[in-house]
Design a protein around this motif. Sequence first.
Motif, PDB file in Angstrom:
ATOM      1  N   ARG A  40     133.337 -19.203 -13.027  1.00  0.00           N
ATOM      2  CA  ARG A  40     131.966 -19.242 -12.521  1.00  0.00           C
ATOM      3  C   ARG A  40     131.420 -17.838 -12.274  1.00  0.00           C
ATOM      4  O   ARG A  40     132.160 -16.922 -11.957  1.00  0.00           O
ATOM      5  CB  ARG A  40     131.906 -20.015 -11.198  1.00  0.00           C
ATOM      6  N   LYS A  41     130.129 -17.724 -12.395  1.00  0.00           N
ATOM      7  CA  LYS A  41     129.475 -16.462 -12.063  1.00  0.00           C
ATOM      8  C   LYS A  41     129.461 -16.295 -10.543  1.00  0.00           C
ATOM      9  O   LYS A  41     129.498 -17.278  -9.802  1.00  0.00           O
ATOM     10  CB  LYS A  41     128.032 -16.464 -12.584  1.00  0.00           C
ATOM     11  N   ASP A  42     129.334 -15.031 -10.097  1.00  0.00           N
ATOM     12  CA  ASP A  42     129.314 -14.755  -8.657  1.00  0.00           C
ATOM     13  C   ASP A  42     128.271 -15.622  -7.934  1.00  0.00           C
ATOM     14  O   ASP A  42     128.542 -16.226  -6.900  1.00  0.00           O
ATOM     15  CB  ASP A  42     128.981 -13.270  -8.388  1.00  0.00           C
ATOM     16  N   GLN A  43     127.088 -15.647  -8.503  1.00  0.00           N
ATOM     17  CA  GLN A  43     125.991 -16.390  -7.870  1.00  0.00           C
ATOM     18  C   GLN A  43     126.318 -17.878  -7.764  1.00  0.00           C
ATOM     19  O   GLN A  43     125.983 -18.536  -6.765  1.00  0.00           O
ATOM     20  CB  GLN A  43     124.699 -16.156  -8.684  1.00  0.00           C
ATOM     21  N   ASN A  93     127.478 -10.754  10.467  1.00  0.00           N
ATOM     22  CA  ASN A  93     128.014 -10.203   9.218  1.00  0.00           C
ATOM     23  C   ASN A  93     129.535 -10.092   9.301  1.00  0.00           C
ATOM     24  O   ASN A  93     130.067  -8.985   9.351  1.00  0.00           O
ATOM     25  CB  ASN A  93     127.409  -8.822   8.941  1.00  0.00           C
ATOM     26  N   GLN A  94     130.192 -11.228   9.355  1.00  0.00           N
ATOM     27  CA  GLN A  94     131.650 -11.219   9.251  1.00  0.00           C
ATOM     28  C   GLN A  94     131.986 -10.934   7.785  1.00  0.00           C
ATOM     29  O   GLN A  94     131.276 -11.389   6.884  1.00  0.00           O
ATOM     30  CB  GLN A  94     132.214 -12.583   9.670  1.00  0.00           C
ATOM     31  N   VAL A  95     133.034 -10.145   7.550  1.00  0.00           N
ATOM     32  CA  VAL A  95     133.427  -9.854   6.175  1.00  0.00           C
ATOM     33  C   VAL A  95     134.780 -10.518   5.907  1.00  0.00           C
ATOM     34  O   VAL A  95     135.655 -10.519   6.784  1.00  0.00           O
ATOM     35  CB  VAL A  95     133.512  -8.334   5.929  1.00  0.00           C
ATOM     36  N   ASP A 143     125.846 -24.512   9.791  1.00  0.00           N
ATOM     37  CA  ASP A 143     125.988 -23.396  10.721  1.00  0.00           C
ATOM     38  C   ASP A 143     126.918 -22.299  10.207  1.00  0.00           C
ATOM     39  O   ASP A 143     127.302 -21.403  10.954  1.00  0.00           O
ATOM     40  CB  ASP A 143     126.396 -23.873  12.126  1.00  0.00           C
ATOM     41  N   ILE A 144     127.269 -22.371   8.938  1.00  0.00           N
ATOM     42  CA  ILE A 144     128.022 -21.289   8.281  1.00  0.00           C
ATOM     43  C   ILE A 144     127.292 -20.960   6.981  1.00  0.00           C
ATOM     44  O   ILE A 144     126.984 -21.860   6.202  1.00  0.00           O
ATOM     45  CB  ILE A 144     129.466 -21.718   7.938  1.00  0.00           C
ATOM     46  N   ARG A 145     127.029 -19.687   6.729  1.00  0.00           N
ATOM     47  CA  ARG A 145     126.278 -19.313   5.531  1.00  0.00           C
ATOM     48  C   ARG A 145     126.871 -18.065   4.909  1.00  0.00           C
ATOM     49  O   ARG A 145     127.119 -17.075   5.602  1.00  0.00           O
ATOM     50  CB  ARG A 145     124.817 -19.039   5.899  1.00  0.00           C
ATOM     51  N   VAL A 146     127.104 -18.131   3.622  1.00  0.00           N
ATOM     52  CA  VAL A 146     127.555 -16.955   2.879  1.00  0.00           C
ATOM     53  C   VAL A 146     126.309 -16.162   2.477  1.00  0.00           C
ATOM     54  O   VAL A 146     125.462 -16.654   1.727  1.00  0.00           O
ATOM     55  CB  VAL A 146     128.374 -17.354   1.632  1.00  0.00           C
ATOM     56  N   LYS A 147     126.170 -14.958   3.010  1.00  0.00           N
ATOM     57  CA  LYS A 147     124.980 -14.151   2.755  1.00  0.00           C
ATOM     58  C   LYS A 147     125.098 -13.413   1.428  1.00  0.00           C
ATOM     59  O   LYS A 147     124.133 -13.318   0.678  1.00  0.00           O
ATOM     60  CB  LYS A 147     124.779 -13.150   3.886  1.00  0.00           C
ATOM     61  N   THR A 148     126.270 -12.820   1.174  1.00  0.00           N
ATOM     62  CA  THR A 148     126.478 -12.147  -0.109  1.00  0.00           C
ATOM     63  C   THR A 148     127.898 -12.417  -0.580  1.00  0.00           C
ATOM     64  O   THR A 148     128.802 -12.677   0.216  1.00  0.00           O
ATOM     65  CB  THR A 148     126.295 -10.614  -0.002  1.00  0.00           C
ATOM     66  N   LEU A 149     128.076 -12.343  -1.899  1.00  0.00           N
ATOM     67  CA  LEU A 149     129.403 -12.478  -2.516  1.00  0.00           C
ATOM     68  C   LEU A 149     129.454 -11.510  -3.681  1.00  0.00           C
ATOM     69  O   LEU A 149     128.517 -11.424  -4.472  1.00  0.00           O
ATOM     70  CB  LEU A 149     129.623 -13.916  -2.992  1.00  0.00           C
TER      71      LEU A 149
END
Lengths: 247, 247
Positions: A71-74, A60-62, A87-93
Amino acid sequence: MKNYRIVVEYDGSRYDGWQKQGNTDQTIQGKIEQVLERMSGKSIEVHGSGRTDAGVHALNQVANFHIDSDRKDQEIKEYLNHYLPEDIRVKTLEEVPERFHSRLNAEEKTYLYRIEMGEKRQVFDRKYIYGLHKKLDVKAMERAAAYLCGEHDFKSFCSNRKMKKSTVRNLKKIEFEKEDSRLFVRFTGDGFLYNMVRILMGTLIEVGLKERSPEEMAGILNALDRKTAGYTVPPEGLFLENVRYKQ
Amino acid sequence: MKNYRIVVEYDGSRYDGWQKQGNTDQTIQGKIEQVLERMSGKSIEVHGSGRTDAGVHALNQVANFHIDSDRKDQEIKEYLNHYLPEDIRVKTLEEVPERFHSRLNAEEKTYLYRIEMGEKRQVFDRKYIYGLHKKLDVKAMERAAAYLCGEHDFKSFCSNRKMKKSTVRNLKKIEFEKEDSRLFVRFTGDGFLYNMVRILMGTLIEVGLKERSPEEMAGILNALDRKTAGYTVPPEGLFLENVRYKQ
């Protein structure tokens, strides 16, 4: 301009760490900026809560960045995950107030270090755990950890010899968790110096192997000299687990 | 000669499957045989409970081999784990009666197939799960699975067109387990044909995507024709989870 905060998970195995390094870039920050530039047509700077070294992972790097976008957040999140490597994934925005800064506002970080004490690492875990393959006296390590916790000058636990800023940090806690032949160690503090977690871990391992006594920790802290502390453990066992902000 | 039974865990990502293939060998069986030959100075044949295809993983593959050795069981296990590559691990080793044969005595096998239905695979999992990234109607898949379970001729679910032996198998159960955006499917049966689990899974996914109805399963079984079944899912989601023997 909107300010977005993202929580990012990455496997650091094939990267030169978080922080961007010029043009021939193989860093996490660089990869995310490339995708944002592709999306917006502009050069966007991504601010991480802190650097992670080459080979170090993050759960959970921020990070945050400012961008003009309809664009919408999603949609932004999906765009990022579509173009980022596997190998890099954005979990939340999420959109955050203008003044939010992931590094400057960070209050507390937790790093997790994973050690295999048994004879062989589990195969699916081998890039995500340090293969020490030796038994550790965790009780002795806990006694040593008690000396290290609190507000101290951690100069002995910093690889950067040219460090001119303060090397005082508040190491709030070190927690040990055993799971079969694996040992998980969590370091929580208000901030960490360059290689600090890995040198703390190496020193604690030397205590666990009975090469040092727990009582030596006081002397190491007082020496303010990197040479008095233990070895730097390898990066593959290290994860940035959490960054905490004021609510 | 002693007969040893081993339980082996492996990451199949960089292998051409379990079964040895001549000299330029990049197979699990070949790697284990090389280490046993190094240890004993003799050529030793390792019998697996069955083949796994290129890229397929195992949590508990069972194998056996005969060897003359004065070493203790624990020493043989440690020798194997010392010389085997990091992505193959011997979990247990024990001496078994002379007549035990890991393939011929196997009564039941369970395969696990892992699917990511969400937008992106978790980074630490990306080589161990199929990135479908689409929602599945698991209820419909369960209805389809009910048609497939039981003793049937599974010729429609076999890639090997030249199969001359019986293609009748007893598929005892198919179990579905959802965990957030991931779907885990377990196939238990007395044996499986070449690619059978991956074709069953691909056909069930087509049901879950509403491209086929559950009721079509009966017709596919009856057709005895590979072309009537669904696609073959990729190997990275597949794990040989367990092999069961008579007690």
